[in-house]
Scaffold this motif. Sequence first.
Motif, mmCIF file in Angstrom:
data_model
loop_
_atom_site.group_PDB
_atom_site.id
_atom_site.type_symbol
_atom_site.label_atom_id
_atom_site.label_comp_id
_atom_site.label_asym_id
_atom_site.label_seq_id
_atom_site.Cartn_x
_atom_site.Cartn_y
_atom_site.Cartn_z
ATOM 1 N N GLU A 345 -21.913 -21.650 18.611
ATOM 2 C CA GLU A 345 -20.461 -20.167 18.301
ATOM 3 C C GLU A 345 -20.423 -19.530 19.367
ATOM 4 O O GLU A 345 -18.861 -19.346 19.331
ATOM 5 N N ARG A 346 -20.658 -19.802 20.580
ATOM 6 C CA ARG A 346 -20.267 -19.644 22.027
ATOM 7 C C ARG A 346 -18.524 -20.057 22.256
ATOM 8 O O ARG A 346 -17.444 -19.229 21.977
ATOM 9 N N VAL A 347 -19.026 -21.403 22.516
ATOM 10 C CA VAL A 347 -17.692 -22.171 22.663
ATOM 11 C C VAL A 347 -16.927 -22.345 21.115
ATOM 12 O O VAL A 347 -15.888 -22.448 21.253
ATOM 13 N N ALA A 348 -17.654 -22.491 19.831
ATOM 14 C CA ALA A 348 -16.496 -21.634 19.062
ATOM 15 C C ALA A 348 -15.680 -20.769 19.076
ATOM 16 O O ALA A 348 -14.341 -20.584 18.744
ATOM 17 N N GLY A 349 -16.226 -19.603 19.389
ATOM 18 C CA GLY A 349 -15.294 -18.401 19.966
ATOM 19 C C GLY A 349 -14.515 -18.658 20.865
ATOM 20 O O GLY A 349 -13.312 -18.000 21.044
ATOM 21 N N LEU A 350 -14.174 -19.406 21.861
ATOM 22 C CA LEU A 350 -13.367 -19.652 22.343
ATOM 23 C C LEU A 350 -12.051 -20.176 22.254
ATOM 24 O O LEU A 350 -11.627 -20.111 22.669
ATOM 25 N N ALA A 351 -12.524 -20.962 20.654
ATOM 26 C CA ALA A 351 -10.924 -21.157 20.734
ATOM 27 C C ALA A 351 -9.840 -20.233 20.264
ATOM 28 O O ALA A 351 -8.734 -20.837 20.635
ATOM 29 N N GLU A 352 -10.348 -19.485 19.780
ATOM 30 C CA GLU A 352 -9.177 -18.536 19.567
ATOM 31 C C GLU A 352 -9.100 -17.772 20.798
ATOM 32 O O GLU A 352 -7.452 -17.339 20.968
ATOM 33 N N VAL A 353 -9.568 -17.792 21.732
ATOM 34 C CA VAL A 353 -9.106 -17.615 23.448
ATOM 35 C C VAL A 353 -8.214 -18.690 23.793
ATOM 36 O O VAL A 353 -6.987 -18.640 24.595
ATOM 37 N N ALA A 354 -8.474 -19.890 23.799
ATOM 38 C CA ALA A 354 -7.479 -21.107 23.825
ATOM 39 C C ALA A 354 -6.126 -20.801 23.312
ATOM 40 O O ALA A 354 -5.468 -20.674 23.983
ATOM 41 N N LYS A 355 -6.306 -20.311 21.839
ATOM 42 C CA LYS A 355 -4.936 -19.846 21.053
ATOM 43 C C LYS A 355 -4.446 -19.167 21.737
ATOM 44 O O LYS A 355 -2.820 -19.382 21.782
ATOM 45 N N ILE A 356 -5.052 -18.024 21.964
ATOM 46 C CA ILE A 356 -4.484 -16.917 22.307
ATOM 47 C C ILE A 356 -3.548 -17.454 23.702
ATOM 48 O O ILE A 356 -2.398 -17.098 23.751
ATOM 49 N N GLY A 414 -2.635 -23.278 14.654
ATOM 50 C CA GLY A 414 -4.188 -23.729 14.575
ATOM 51 C C GLY A 414 -4.867 -23.363 13.249
ATOM 52 O O GLY A 414 -5.333 -24.341 12.652
ATOM 53 N N HIS A 415 -4.013 -22.084 12.390
ATOM 54 C CA HIS A 415 -5.187 -21.708 11.665
ATOM 55 C C HIS A 415 -4.099 -22.719 10.177
ATOM 56 O O HIS A 415 -5.264 -22.925 9.282
ATOM 57 N N THR A 416 -3.389 -22.779 9.966
ATOM 58 C CA THR A 416 -3.009 -23.249 8.930
ATOM 59 C C THR A 416 -3.308 -24.383 8.445
ATOM 60 O O THR A 416 -4.052 -24.548 7.169
ATOM 61 N N LEU A 417 -4.069 -25.622 9.457
ATOM 62 C CA LEU A 417 -4.974 -27.186 8.974
ATOM 63 C C LEU A 417 -6.600 -25.816 8.677
ATOM 64 O O LEU A 417 -7.213 -26.386 8.595
ATOM 65 N N HIS A 431 -15.980 -21.591 12.194
ATOM 66 C CA HIS A 431 -14.467 -21.212 12.195
ATOM 67 C C HIS A 431 -13.582 -21.274 13.132
ATOM 68 O O HIS A 431 -12.431 -21.996 12.989
ATOM 69 N N GLY A 432 -13.965 -21.223 14.387
ATOM 70 C CA GLY A 432 -13.093 -21.921 15.560
ATOM 71 C C GLY A 432 -13.117 -23.130 15.797
ATOM 72 O O GLY A 432 -12.052 -23.360 16.227
ATOM 73 N N GLU A 433 -14.328 -24.249 15.559
ATOM 74 C CA GLU A 433 -14.440 -24.958 15.428
ATOM 75 C C GLU A 433 -13.284 -25.715 14.224
ATOM 76 O O GLU A 433 -12.417 -27.063 15.731
ATOM 77 N N ALA A 434 -12.843 -25.265 14.010
ATOM 78 C CA ALA A 434 -12.130 -26.031 12.345
ATOM 79 C C ALA A 434 -10.670 -24.966 13.269
ATOM 80 O O ALA A 434 -9.437 -25.538 12.958
ATOM 81 N N VAL A 435 -10.301 -23.930 14.219
ATOM 82 C CA VAL A 435 -9.613 -23.591 14.476
ATOM 83 C C VAL A 435 -8.434 -24.213 15.254
ATOM 84 O O VAL A 435 -7.442 -25.353 15.522
#
Length: 522
Positions: A345-356, A414-417, A431-435
């Motif tokens: 879960e923690r790692v998945a959340g980092l996807a949103e940080v990487a996105k920003i 990254g959210h469209t797909l 969610h973060g994994e999919a993003v």
Amino acid sequence: MRPIVLWGPPASGKSTLSRALAQRLGRPRIDTDQELAERHDCTVGSLFERHREWGFRQLEHSLIRELMVRPDAPVIAVGGGSLLDRTVRHEVLERAWVLGLSVETTTLFARVCAEPNTRPLLQGPSEERVAALVAQRAEAYAECHATIHATGPLEEIVHAIEQALAQCEREDVVAVPLGSRTYRVHFAPIATLARRVASLSRAPSSVLAVTDRNVLAAPGVLGAIHSLTANEPVVLRGDGDEEKNLSTLSGIWDAALATEFDRHAVLAAIGGGVVTDLTGFAAATLLRGVRYVSAPTTVLAMADASVGGKTAIDHPLGKNLIGSFCQPSLVLCDVQTLATLSARERVAGLAEVAKIAAIGDAVLLDALEAQAERLRAGDPDALREVLVRAVGCKTRFVAQDEHESGIRAALNFGHTLGHAIELASGFSLLHGEAVALGMRAALGWGVRCGVTSPALQQRLDSLLTALGLPAHVPGGLDRAKIEAAIRRDKKRTTGEMTVILCDAPGSFCAHRCSFETLFAWL
Ligand code: GLY
């Protein structure tokens, strides 16, 4: 060290207080009016006359921008109208600690009368004119890191300012500047939530907490809920999208309405993205709108969901299809609460940080690369550092485009797909994994369009891998399901979509694309 800016209406004490504060802190002091008068060798009144208000503001703005990057981080008393320009004000909020001074109109009027002819916009003042000026500027004055009531003995006001400053520094406060709905994000222990909620500008008549079963095990959460409210919290079974539906929302409505809930009541969202989105939407709809505060307890919710006021529930046909914009009154991030998150879960959340970082902040991108290992291991200091920066960057988008009619759409990188993959996976992917998968695809699309360089694609791909994010859809893409989900995306228009592409580190462009082209790229 950041510069300190004192700002507020004319005669609110900026000059006097800045002098006393600079002395206490041993920092240089600049009064922008005085500095301009000295530089142009004339009075502020004659500068104003010579350049008219517009020209005078330009002089103020270039001086303020110069002061923001001074290495000695001065204490600055700005002219009462100098931060009325939104762009300049928001730049200053990002670079300095901005402390607003509030003083009653009667006192302001008395002070203006005691110093006649010093304020070009208040010549021949009346109390009504002073009140009108303050009311006209109230939305702008509200955009600050903290407001200090600036009447009473000087030492007491300076002490209050010092305390506010210490809090800003200790808690890495980020102000989300939305006029009178401005709120602050604090990085501080969750044990302080009750005190903060009690001191909201309108004291709450009652509080109802919403959380989930897993969050109750996080350090300090149970105690925080008990000190917040005597009402039984609403406890969701989990933080998965299966909870984000009408029936759970209805459960929050029922629980609130079963208490003494009135329009002064407050909902408190303590949890991840699902709790935040549901509670925000409940707040938007209960009694036609009550306040809510957010204490996010996941990386994803701290970096993204808790800031910006997007609230929603899912519909069987798609994610977040029923919702509204509703900003919180306060956000409190305690990185210690992340300790009980699973590594996944923690790692998945980092996807949103990487996105920003990818679309908005090249410095954050560097920090993510440098800290990838510590972040992946859950180091709280590393997490806090990147989360503070991510929140600051997201705030920039939200402040410019609260309702996503323009630039805020970049946050959908990254959210469209991503949303389509998440839905097609039956939410077996987080969610973060999919993003992350969606971002990798968007990077590929960017390369095909000639917008993203192969080197940038490789850099961002490597970062996602270094953070521990997936590179493939487990079991492969179910094209039919993904295409159907994309066709229903909120951001579509007939037959076309806007896709966000990354064109340089920390930068983006929007690209119109037909569904057919998009599907051909899958
Ligand atoms: N999660 C994207 C946004 O808040 O706009």
